[in-house]
Design a protein around this motif. Structure first.
Motif, PDB file in Angstrom:
ATOM      1  N   ARG A 185      35.334  33.178  39.397  1.00  0.00           N
ATOM      2  CA  ARG A 185      36.090  34.149  38.586  1.00  0.00           C
ATOM      3  C   ARG A 185      35.594  34.141  37.135  1.00  0.00           C
ATOM      4  O   ARG A 185      36.356  33.937  36.184  1.00  0.00           O
ATOM      5  CB  ARG A 185      37.589  33.874  38.653  1.00  0.00           C
ATOM      6  CG  ARG A 185      38.158  34.000  40.055  1.00  0.00           C
ATOM      7  CD  ARG A 185      39.650  33.789  40.069  1.00  0.00           C
ATOM      8  NE  ARG A 185      40.193  33.876  41.402  1.00  0.00           N
ATOM      9  CZ  ARG A 185      40.511  35.004  42.038  1.00  0.00           C
ATOM     10  NH1 ARG A 185      40.320  36.162  41.421  1.00  0.00           N
ATOM     11  NH2 ARG A 185      40.998  34.985  43.261  1.00  0.00           N
ATOM     12  N   PRO A 188      32.683  39.462  34.956  1.00  0.00           N
ATOM     13  CA  PRO A 188      33.357  40.678  35.437  1.00  0.00           C
ATOM     14  C   PRO A 188      34.441  40.392  36.484  1.00  0.00           C
ATOM     15  O   PRO A 188      35.219  41.293  36.802  1.00  0.00           O
ATOM     16  CB  PRO A 188      32.203  41.493  36.051  1.00  0.00           C
ATOM     17  CG  PRO A 188      31.185  40.473  36.428  1.00  0.00           C
ATOM     18  CD  PRO A 188      31.266  39.413  35.369  1.00  0.00           C
ATOM     19  N   SER A 190      36.699  37.839  36.119  1.00  0.00           N
ATOM     20  CA  SER A 190      37.815  37.139  35.497  1.00  0.00           C
ATOM     21  C   SER A 190      39.016  38.083  35.373  1.00  0.00           C
ATOM     22  O   SER A 190      38.879  39.309  35.409  1.00  0.00           O
ATOM     23  CB  SER A 190      37.408  36.608  34.116  1.00  0.00           C
ATOM     24  OG  SER A 190      36.990  37.676  33.284  1.00  0.00           O
ATOM     25  N   GLN A 191      40.183  37.502  35.210  1.00  0.00           N
ATOM     26  CA  GLN A 191      41.399  38.299  35.117  1.00  0.00           C
ATOM     27  C   GLN A 191      41.586  38.907  33.721  1.00  0.00           C
ATOM     28  O   GLN A 191      42.197  39.958  33.581  1.00  0.00           O
ATOM     29  CB  GLN A 191      42.610  37.419  35.457  1.00  0.00           C
ATOM     30  CG  GLN A 191      42.589  36.854  36.870  1.00  0.00           C
ATOM     31  CD  GLN A 191      42.670  37.947  37.919  1.00  0.00           C
ATOM     32  OE1 GLN A 191      43.339  38.972  37.726  1.00  0.00           O
ATOM     33  NE2 GLN A 191      41.983  37.735  39.046  1.00  0.00           N
ATOM     34  N   GLU A 192      41.080  38.221  32.721  1.00  0.00           N
ATOM     35  CA  GLU A 192      41.218  38.704  31.353  1.00  0.00           C
ATOM     36  C   GLU A 192      40.021  38.252  30.541  1.00  0.00           C
ATOM     37  O   GLU A 192      39.252  37.380  30.964  1.00  0.00           O
ATOM     38  CB  GLU A 192      42.517  38.180  30.734  1.00  0.00           C
ATOM     39  CG  GLU A 192      42.616  36.661  30.726  1.00  0.00           C
ATOM     40  CD  GLU A 192      43.965  36.171  30.218  1.00  0.00           C
ATOM     41  OE1 GLU A 192      44.851  37.027  30.025  1.00  0.00           O
ATOM     42  OE2 GLU A 192      44.104  34.964  30.006  1.00  0.00           O
ATOM     43  N   SER A 194      37.735  36.326  28.093  1.00  0.00           N
ATOM     44  CA  SER A 194      37.743  34.896  27.808  1.00  0.00           C
ATOM     45  C   SER A 194      37.488  34.637  26.337  1.00  0.00           C
ATOM     46  O   SER A 194      36.803  35.404  25.646  1.00  0.00           O
ATOM     47  CB  SER A 194      36.656  34.196  28.642  1.00  0.00           C
ATOM     48  OG  SER A 194      36.874  34.399  30.024  1.00  0.00           O
ATOM     49  N   LYS A 223      32.561  42.170  30.690  1.00  0.00           N
ATOM     50  CA  LYS A 223      34.017  42.237  30.592  1.00  0.00           C
ATOM     51  C   LYS A 223      34.632  42.325  31.984  1.00  0.00           C
ATOM     52  O   LYS A 223      33.968  42.735  32.937  1.00  0.00           O
ATOM     53  CB  LYS A 223      34.427  43.458  29.745  1.00  0.00           C
ATOM     54  CG  LYS A 223      33.979  43.380  28.294  1.00  0.00           C
ATOM     55  CD  LYS A 223      34.414  44.608  27.527  1.00  0.00           C
ATOM     56  CE  LYS A 223      34.066  44.470  26.044  1.00  0.00           C
ATOM     57  NZ  LYS A 223      32.625  44.248  25.823  1.00  0.00           N
ATOM     58  N   PRO A 224      35.888  41.926  32.115  1.00  0.00           N
ATOM     59  CA  PRO A 224      36.546  41.992  33.429  1.00  0.00           C
ATOM     60  C   PRO A 224      36.478  43.399  34.023  1.00  0.00           C
ATOM     61  O   PRO A 224      36.836  44.382  33.382  1.00  0.00           O
ATOM     62  CB  PRO A 224      37.990  41.581  33.125  1.00  0.00           C
ATOM     63  CG  PRO A 224      37.881  40.741  31.901  1.00  0.00           C
ATOM     64  CD  PRO A 224      36.761  41.327  31.096  1.00  0.00           C
TER      65      PRO A 224
END
Length: 247
Positions: A185, A188, A190-192, A194, A223-224
């Protein structure tokens, strides 16, 4: 003066009860002795079983494996290459270990190297195929070229086979990096967004997984949810430390 009939009856009942009580006592004692007898027999039987086991163990013949000779060494080699996908180096290590464990009784010295080479000539052992399969498997897990090279060298694969197995194009390297990022994760996936310190940790994790610094930064800085199809495995920058890169 006669004895009343009621008294006679009471005395008769008392005498009968007393006789019954006295007659039951020996039987009870006998039962007690009988109940103790099985315990004694059981303890004796356990002792006899243990003694019999010790005697049989003492008479047991020595079952240590016989020392190896040429035919036995070849059988071990065939059995090993039949069960495992391996390399010549690992086969040599296995046979050397068996010789240390069992000893040697052949007329001549054991020829481990020549036996491993003969297995390779018969295509029972194929270092190049082993390297290619290992590299593909590790790539599917998201591991980079450097980790693949380390694993192949540890398996005893020679340099030319390592180079041939890891000569992947840029797209293969990028796909492995994307797989690793998806599993962890990162970037791109990841949830938010970093924080800078988290980004550096993600880059370090990708580098430990065998990916180049440039490729790791390309993935981590996405970015996510951002499209990642343009990521390239080309070594376009020579910096090796993630701290040197701009966030």
């Amino acid at each position: 003066m006669g004895v009343p009939a009621g008294a006679v009856a009471s005395i008769s009942v008392f005498i009968v009860k007393k006789a019954s009580f006295l007659s039951r006592r020996p039987a009870s004692s006998a039962r007690t002795r009988d109940s103790l007898a099985p315990r004694q027999s059981r303890s004796k039987s356990l002792a006899s079983v243990a003694q019999t086991w010790r005697m049989s163990y003492a008479r047991r013949p020595d079952r240590s494996p016989k020392p190896l000779d040429k035919a036995a060494l070849e059988r071990l080699a065939l059995r090993y290459v039949e069960r495992y996908a391996t390399t010549r180096a690992r086969l040599r290590q296995y046979l050397a270990r068996k010789l240390r464990e069992r000893g040697w009784e052949g007329a001549d010295a054991p020829e481990i190297d020549s036996l491993a080479e003969r297995m390779a000539e018969l295509r029972y052992v194929d270092d190049r195929a082993f390297a290619e399969n290992k590299a593909a498997s590790m790539g599917r897990k998201g591991l980079g070229i450097r980790r693949v090279e380390q694993a192949l060298r540890h398996a005893g694969v020679e340099a030319q086979d390592v180079e041939a197995a890891t000569a992947a194009d840029e797209n293969d390297a990028a796909e492995s990096a994307i797989r690793f990022a998806k599993r962890r994760r990162i970037g791109p996936f990841s949830q938010e967004a970093s924080a800078p310190e988290t980004i550096r940790k993600h880059v370090a994790a990708m580098m430990r997984a065998g990916h180049s610094p440039s490729l790791a930064w390309q993935v981590v800085r996405l970015k996510p949810g951002e499209e990642h199809g343009f990521v390239s495995g080309q070594q376009s920058r020579n910096k090796t430390s993630p701290i040197d890169w701009e966030l």
